[in-house]
Design a protein around this motif. Structure first.
Motif, PDB file in Angstrom:
ATOM      1  N   SER A 114       0.812  -1.208   0.000  1.00  0.00           N
ATOM      2  CA  SER A 114       0.000   0.000   0.000  1.00  0.00           C
ATOM      3  C   SER A 114       0.855   1.271   0.000  1.00  0.00           C
ATOM      4  CB  SER A 114      -0.919   0.013   1.223  1.00  0.00           C
ATOM      5  OG  SER A 114      -1.505   1.281   1.393  1.00  0.00           O
ATOM      6  N   ASP A 155      -5.957   2.057  -2.505  1.00  0.00           N
ATOM      7  CA  ASP A 155      -4.946   1.001  -2.628  1.00  0.00           C
ATOM      8  C   ASP A 155      -4.571   0.389  -1.282  1.00  0.00           C
ATOM      9  OD1 ASP A 155      -1.601   2.358  -2.593  1.00  0.00           O
ATOM     10  OD2 ASP A 155      -3.343   2.968  -1.455  1.00  0.00           O
ATOM     11  N   THR A 156      -5.381   0.634  -0.244  1.00  0.00           N
ATOM     12  CA  THR A 156      -5.105   0.055   1.062  1.00  0.00           C
ATOM     13  C   THR A 156      -5.542  -1.407   1.066  1.00  0.00           C
ATOM     14  OG1 THR A 156      -5.401   2.164   2.160  1.00  0.00           O
ATOM     15  CG2 THR A 156      -5.531   0.208   3.540  1.00  0.00           C
TER      16      THR A 156
END
Length: 283
Positions: free
Chosen positions: A124, A272-273
């Motif tokens: 991430s 995008d975690t």
């Protein structure tokens, strides 16, 4: 040097050169940037361990950040000062040791490099950003002293006790008869130390914060200080009548506030975690 008088601090730069070894000239500006990179990397690697991230990844990321940040910081500065640079020899564009890099350009270049690196490593970007942001703001606090040694990035004339003496050859033509100016490098350095303290305290005290929180706090806290300090400077990069740094600072504050609302008001993750990478994060 700093002359200490009762209730007064007069700052006077000893000059841009730290020392010379034969044909090699070591300048304070480069020395401070190098020190900030080394110290920041060590700090970020220490923080990475507290988020169960391999510190070697941070060491690799540091190389990407330097490659992305420094050229972009210079390009950003030259772009907004092109009218001056187009009348100078072409190689002056690359003379960053003489000063003239913009932190916002460095942040943009570093963000691009970090995003590419994290995609390559399948980790991430927001997680890595939270890890490196305390190191970034500490590096900014150190790097600002390069402006002091170069007698640049100072503010308007002042008679305050902590005034900064600027040599006549470094003064703007319209202020040639003024000798003392606001030490805006000092204001921003001290502000950045305060932001660093906030980020470190938050990072260590609240390990289960949602990923991206530290980055959003950085964006808000740093930009608040940069906005008002920029208003004091005499050498701001401009877009027409507007100060570029102030415009970017306002945008960053708005983005940071929106980010915190997204994380805590709407209780959503940044895109995008990846949850499996965040064993300490609240659901």
């Amino acid at each position: 040097m700093i002359n200490l008088l009762p209730f007064a601090f007069e700052f006077t730069s000893p000059g841009p050169i730290a020392f010379e070894l034969g044909p090699i000239t070591v300048r304070w500006y480069g020395l401070l940037i190098a020190s900030a990179i080394i110290l920041g990397t060590v700090l970020a690697q220490t923080l990475a361990k507290k988020r169960n991230v391999d510190p070697e990844l941070v060491g690799d990321l540091a190389i990407w950040l330097v490659v992305g940040a420094i050229p972009c910081a210079r390009f950003y500065y030259v772009l907004f000062e092109w009218q001056r640079f187009q009348t100078q020899p072409w190689y002056k564009i690359f003379a960053i040791w003489e000063g003239g890099i913009a932190i916002h350009g460095a942040i943009i270049g570093g963000a691009i490099a970090a995003t590419l690196f994290c995609k390559r490593q399948q980790i991430s970007t927001w997680l890595m950003a939270d890890i490196v942001m305390p190191a970034v703001i500490l590096g900014q606090a150190i790097g600002r002293w390069g402006n002091f040694f170069n007698s640049e990035a100072f503010g308007a004339p002042t008679d305050l006790p902590w005034k900064l003496f600027i040599p006549i050859n470094r003064r703007p033509p319209e202020l040639i008869n003024e000798s003392y100016f606001h030490p805006t490098f000092l204001y921003e350095s001290l502000w950045n130390v305060g932001v660093f303290a906030i980020l470190i305290f938050t990072f260590l005290r609240f390990p289960k914060l949602r990923t991206g929180t530290i980055t959003m706090i950085y964006a808000i806290a740093y930009s608040l200080g940069r906005f008002w300090i920029e208003g004091l400077r005499t050498d701001s990069l401009m877009i027409g009548p507007l100060r570029t740094a102030q415009m970017i600072s306002l945008s960053a504050i708005a983005a940071g506030i929106f980010g915190l609302i997204w994380l805590y008001g709407l209780r959503r993750r940044f895109p995008d975690t990846i949850s499996k990478e965040l064993p300490t994060e609240n659901s």
